[in-house]
Design an enzyme around this catalytic site. Structure first.
Site, PDB file in Angstrom:
ATOM      1  CE1 TYR A  34      55.409  24.491 -20.942  1.00  0.00           C
ATOM      2  CE2 TYR A  34      57.052  22.447 -21.602  1.00  0.00           C
ATOM      3  CZ  TYR A  34      57.072  24.217 -20.947  1.00  0.00           C
ATOM      4  OH  TYR A  34      57.962  24.034 -21.402  1.00  0.00           O
ATOM      5  CD  GLU A  80      78.247   3.350 -10.295  1.00  0.00           C
ATOM      6  OE1 GLU A  80      77.842   4.332  -9.994  1.00  0.00           O
ATOM      7  OE2 GLU A  80      78.447   2.300  -9.319  1.00  0.00           O
ATOM      8  CG  ASP A  87      81.738   3.512  -9.191  1.00  0.00           C
ATOM      9  OD1 ASP A  87      82.449   2.769 -10.388  1.00  0.00           O
ATOM     10  OD2 ASP A  87      81.586   4.875  -9.588  1.00  0.00           O
TER      11      ASP A  87
END
Length: 365
Positions: A98, A193, A245
Site C-alpha cells: 500500500y 504437521e 501425514d
C-alpha cells in the site's frame, strides 16, 4: 526486532548497491541489479551441508524499455527498506504494497509482484527480508514443553515465558525470533504437521512423559517457525523429529521445506533449513506395518511422487527416500496421522510415537 548492528549492516549493503548503480550511471552505463535465480533449477542438494545450495545462475534487472517499471519499483523498495532501517521501523508485506500507491507510475497493482520485488532484494543483498525491515503477516506456530523463552516488552523489560505453564494453551512463535533467548533441558523436538495431532499430544502430556518440545507446524512451516526450530537445532543441539501425514505433500512440501529449504527461498537455505531433521512417521512402511486405514492417491499426488523421484535432487540423494516414494507410488495409497486412532485415541501417544522415537531404523533421512 532485529538488532541495531544488523540494521546498520543491512542499511550499508543497500547503500552500497545504490552507489554501484550510481557509479554506472556516471560512467554512462546502464545500472544493473543482479540476483540469483530463485528456483530448484538453480539448486542442487549439497551432501556436506545437508541443504540445497545455489548453482550460480543469475538474472539481471536493468534500466531499459522492457524493465523500466520493475526497475523503478525495485529502486523505490530499496529506498523504502533503507528508510525503515534508518528509523528503526518496520513494515508488513501488506503495508509495503500500500505504501507503493504513492509511487506514481512505479506503484504496484497487486501484492504478489510487491512481495516478489522484496524477495529479489533479499536475494541480491543476502539479507533476510526481516533484516531489511519487512515482516510477514503470519507469525509462527504453537510450542509447548520444557522451554523458556526470554523476550522483552516494548519498553525493554525482560519477560520469561515458561512453555510448561501455559494451561491448556501454547506459546505462539512471533514473526521475528532473532532477539529471543531460549533455555531448555529437553531431549528432542517433535515437529507435528497438523494442529489436531498437536492438540492431542499436548492434552495427553506427551512432552512431560518424554521430556520434549512439541511444535505445531500448521502445514508448510512459516519462516518464523523454521528459524525458531533451526535455533533449537543449531544452538541447543536438539534432535528435530518430524511427524507428518503419510502422503506426498507431507513428505515433499512440509518435511522437505523444513529440512533442506524450498525452491522459492533456495537462496536462504543456510539461514532457514534444518538439515539435522529426520522424519519419523507416518512413513509408507508404517502404513503396511500398522495396517493403517488409507485413502487412494489422487492424480496430483501420483504426479508429485513421480516428479520427486525423477527431478528432486534431495530425493535422488537418499536411497531411503527413493525406496519410500516408490513404495507409495506402487501402493497408490496414503494415510493420515489420525488413522492411528484405529487402535484407540491414546495409541499414538502411548504406543506408536514412543516406539518410533526409540527405533531410529524406522526414520527417514
Amino acid at each position: 526486532m532485529i538488532t541495531s548492528k544488523e540494521r546498520k549492516l543491512a542499511s550499508q549493503k543497500l547503500l552500497k548497491m545504490a552507489n554501484q548503480m550510481y557509479d554506472d550511471i556516471i560512467r554512462k552505463k546502464r545500472p544493473v541489479i543482479k540476483f540469483p535465480v530463485r528456483s530448484l533449477s538453480n539448486a542442487k542438494f549439497d551432501d556436506e551441508k545437508g541443504t540445497f545450495t545455489l548453482m550460480g545462475k543469475e538474472k539481471e534487472r536493468t534500466f531499459n524499455v522492457n524493465q523500466a517499471k520493475i526497475f523503478a519499483q525495485t529502486i523505490k523498495m530499496m529506498e523504502f527498506s533503507k528508510s525503515l532501517l534508518d528509523t528503526n521501523d518496520f513494515s508488513t508485506l501488506r503495508e509495503a504494497y500500500y505504501v507503493s500507491k504513492n509511487w506514481g507510475e512505479a506503484r504496484f497493482d497487486d501484492q504478489q509482484p510487491s512481495n516478489s520485488v522484496i524477495e529479489d532484494l533479499e536475494a541480491a543483498s543476502d539479507f533476510l527480508r526481516e533484516d531489511l525491515g519487512f515482516m510477514p503477516e503470519e507469525d509462527g506456530a504453537s510450542v509447548v514443553g520444557p522451554l523458556k523463552v526470554i523476550d522483552k516488552t516494548q519498553d525493554g523489560q525482560e519477560i520469561i515465558i515458561d512453555c510448561t505453564k501455559l494451561g491448556s494453551g501454547a506459546y505462539n512463535i512471533p514473526n521475528e525470533v532473532t532477539n529471543l533467548t531460549l533455555e531448555t533441558n529437553a531431549e528432542f523436538v517433535l515437529a507435528i504437521e497438523t494442529a489436531g495431532m498437536f492438540a492431542r499430544l499436548s492434552a495427553e502430556g506427551f512432552w512431560k512423559k518424554h521430556n520434549c518440545i512439541l511444535v505445531s507446524l500448521k502445514g508448510v512451516p512459516s519462516r518464523a517457525t523454521r528459524r525458531f526450530v533451526k535455533r533449537l537445532s543449531d544452538e541447543k543441539k536438539l534432535p528435530i523429529l518430524v511427524f507428518t501425514d503419510g502422503d506426498p505433500y507431507g513428505y515433499l512440501n512440509i518435511y522437505r521445506t523444513l529440512k533442506v529449504g524450498s525452491g522459492k527461498a533456495v537462496h536462504l537455505a543456510d539461514k532457514l533449513a534444518v538439515p539435522e531433521a529426520r522424519l519419523i512417521g507416518v512413513t509408507p512402511q508404517d502404513i503396511v506395518d500398522y495396517e493403517l486405514p488409507t485413502h487412494p492417491l489422487k492424480d496430483h499426488d501420483i504426479k508429485r511422487l513421480k516428479d520427486g523421484l525423477k527431478n528432486d535432487d534431495f530425493v535422488r540423494s537418499f536411497p531411503e527416500w527413493q525406496h519410500a516414494l516408490s513404495m507409495m507410488a506402487d501402493s497408490k495409497v496414503r494415510a493420515e496421522q489420525q488413522s492411528l486412532a484405529k487402535y484407540g485415541l491414546k495409541y499414538v501417544v502411548e504406543e506408536y510415537l514412543p516406539a518410533k522415537v526409540e527405533d531410529q531404523r524406522t526414520w527417514l533421512p
